[in-house]
Motif scaffolding. Structure first.
Motif, PDB file in Angstrom:
ATOM      1  N   ARG A  61      -3.266 -18.792 -40.053  1.00 15.55           N
ATOM      2  CA  ARG A  61      -4.221 -19.894 -40.003  1.00 15.55           C
ATOM      3  C   ARG A  61      -5.276 -19.646 -38.926  1.00 15.55           C
ATOM      4  O   ARG A  61      -5.699 -20.554 -38.253  1.00 15.55           O
ATOM      5  N   VAL A  65      -5.086 -19.808 -33.606  1.00 17.72           N
ATOM      6  CA  VAL A  65      -4.264 -20.940 -34.032  1.00 17.72           C
ATOM      7  C   VAL A  65      -3.544 -21.594 -32.848  1.00 17.72           C
ATOM      8  O   VAL A  65      -3.378 -22.813 -32.806  1.00 17.72           O
ATOM      9  N   TYR A  68      -6.308 -23.759 -31.268  1.00 18.20           N
ATOM     10  CA  TYR A  68      -6.823 -24.802 -32.160  1.00 18.20           C
ATOM     11  C   TYR A  68      -5.796 -25.901 -32.435  1.00 18.20           C
ATOM     12  O   TYR A  68      -6.147 -27.075 -32.539  1.00 18.20           O
ATOM     13  N   GLU A  69      -4.533 -25.505 -32.552  1.00 15.46           N
ATOM     14  CA  GLU A  69      -3.488 -26.478 -32.854  1.00 15.46           C
ATOM     15  C   GLU A  69      -2.694 -26.882 -31.616  1.00 15.46           C
ATOM     16  O   GLU A  69      -1.704 -27.617 -31.731  1.00 15.46           O
ATOM     17  N   ILE A  71      -0.591 -25.346 -29.670  1.00  8.50           N
ATOM     18  CA  ILE A  71       0.824 -25.024 -29.840  1.00  8.50           C
ATOM     19  C   ILE A  71       1.424 -24.619 -28.490  1.00  8.50           C
ATOM     20  O   ILE A  71       0.959 -23.661 -27.864  1.00  8.50           O
TER      21      ILE A  71
END
Length: 460
Positions: A61, A65, A68-69, A71
């Motif tokens: 993704r 990622v 952006y997410e 995590i």
């Protein structure tokens, strides 16, 4: 000589030696001609492959990622724990790059998440500690070298995993409260991280033979960011040049204030309107571009450029004196996406018949005007002009100002002759007229069956 004088002499000699060494380490001096010679292979080859690969291929993704997410590191570790590219075959990758006409490659040895593709001794966050368990870079280098492709390494200045990389405005997850961020950063020592980068760069530039290009990524100076002082960019550049004096270095270490800390500029994901300049002077440049909108493997992204778009992108880049570094994001099993393979095959088919309009070429001199719906490239060594016809015209192509300058004309893909003439007479409704000093090429009515047909002009 008495003891006091001996001591003073030793101190003086030590100081002089140290200053000389410091001076040598501080400078990288070469003439414009020497730099052009060092970069000659690069400005000749024009077309390279970028490869973004790491554990971010598992979420598929985007390579950012984790940011952006937002995590957390503990959750992101599952990708490290499951990374096992069992189908990885660098010989297959190298063969695809060569068939596409790519002359050099740049591999992400470490991206922003801090994961390393080689068996570095300075972190446990490396491929040899994943289920795959083997170094990825040595077989990669061997495979691409065997195909005659030059080697470049990408190395991220950013590292979201390293415990001493200070939190800034682009760090997952970033403490939003300024006081909390300050408190957390008090536990982090960027001196340790700066040394970590130097140690890893030394590994990369001593363990894998000659490395031709170094792509350092990237600086974002200003409030809440990081620039050359945070990275000790001058120290990194000096180290690279000491270990590999022939190496070519990009411009993303925030060293624009120097004339030795970078060799070329790197516009990303856009096409400059004209040959870029620095202080009014044209400089070497390379645009890095993706097949789609991300660099790492992104399973569900559907903004893929067509083969035709990519070929035109390559031509336009060279027509403005630049290089194209076109990116592939392999899957977590170690293969290229079918969509990437399709486009590489298409580019390779076009390059097989038209590569001499790319290799060794550059922007045409100003005296050669570009015909409508065309792009020009020019080879100064062979003194040949290449007309890339984007929209095939009916019967004739007018070339402004080329009367008495053309020796011979042919279609490049099959070396079939193109007749040309210059007429100024009029009086018949079937006689084509032209402006004084223009040349008219008489083209076949049917468009050649190639993405972008090319006309090769042998100039007098």
């Amino acid at each position: 000589m008495n003891t006091k004088k001996m001591i003073l002499a030793v101190v003086f000699f030590t100081m002089v030696s140290s200053n000389l060494l410091f001076s040598q380490r501080q400078t990288w001096s070469e003439t414009k001609e020497q730099k052009a010679q060092r970069m000659e292979w690069w400005t000749n080859d024009r077309f390279g492959m970028f490869i973004h690969w790491g554990i971010y291929a598992l979420p598929a993704r985007h390579e950012w990622v984790q940011l952006y997410e937002k995590i957390p590191a503990a959750e992101y570790k599952k990708y490290f724990d499951h990374f096992n590219p069992d189908l990885y075959d660098p010989k297959e990758w190298a063969a695809k790059a060569k068939k596409a006409g790519m002359k050099y490659v740049v591999l992400t040895t470490k991206h922003h998440d801090g994961f390393c593709l080689w068996d570095t001794q300075y972190t446990d966050y490396k491929v040899t500690n994943t289920p795959y368990g083997k170094d990825l870079i040595k077989p990669f280098v061997d495979a691409f070298r065997a195909e005659g492709i030059r080697i470049g390494f990408y190395y991220s200045l950013i590292d979201w995993h390293h415990p001493h990389f200070a939190f800034d405005r682009g760090h997952p997850p970033v403490p939003t409260d300024p006081e909390e961020r300050k408190k957390e950063n008090a536990k982090r020592d960027m001196n340790i991280y700066r040394q970590y980068m130097k140690d890893q760069l030394r590994e990369l530039l001593t363990q894998f033979g000659q490395i031709d290009e170094l792509f350092m990524d990237f600086s974002y100076p200003g409030e809440g960011g990081k620039g050359h002082k945070d990275w000790d960019s001058e120290g990194l550049a000096r180290l690279a040049r000491e270990l590999q004096p022939q190496i070519i270095i990009n411009n993303r270490m925030d060293l624009d204030h120097t004339d030795w800390g970078w060799d070329y500029i790197t516009p990303e994901q856009f096409m400059p309107q004209e040959w870029p300049t620095v202080n009014g002077e044209r400089v070497p440049w390379e645009t890095c571009q993706t097949f789609s909108g991300s660099w790492g493997y992104y399973r569900d992204q559907y903004t893929w450029k067509s083969t035709h778009q990519l070929i035109v992108m390559l031509i336009e880049t060279v027509s403005k004196g630049g290089n194209l570094l076109l990116n592939v994001g392999p899957t977590a099993r170690g293969v290229f996406d079918d969509r990437a393979n399709e486009r590489l095959d298409g580019i390779g088919k076009w390059m097989r018949f038209h590569d001499r309009s790319i290799y060794g070429c550059t922007q045409a001199p100003d005296e050669y005007q570009t015909p409508q719906n065309c792009l020009l490239t020019y080879n100064p060594e062979t003194h040949r002009l290449y007309i890339h016809v984007l929209e095939w015209p009916f019967k004739s192509l007018h070339l402004p100002g080329l009367k008495d300058k053309i020796e011979y004309v042919q279609l490049l893909h099959d070396a079939s002759e193109i007749k040309f003439h210059s007429r100024t007479q009029s009086g018949s409704h079937t006689v084509e007229t032209s402006r004084e000093n223009d040349v008219i090429l008489t083209l076949p009515v049917e468009r050649p069956n190639h993405d972008v047909p090319v006309i090769e002009i042998f100039l007098k």
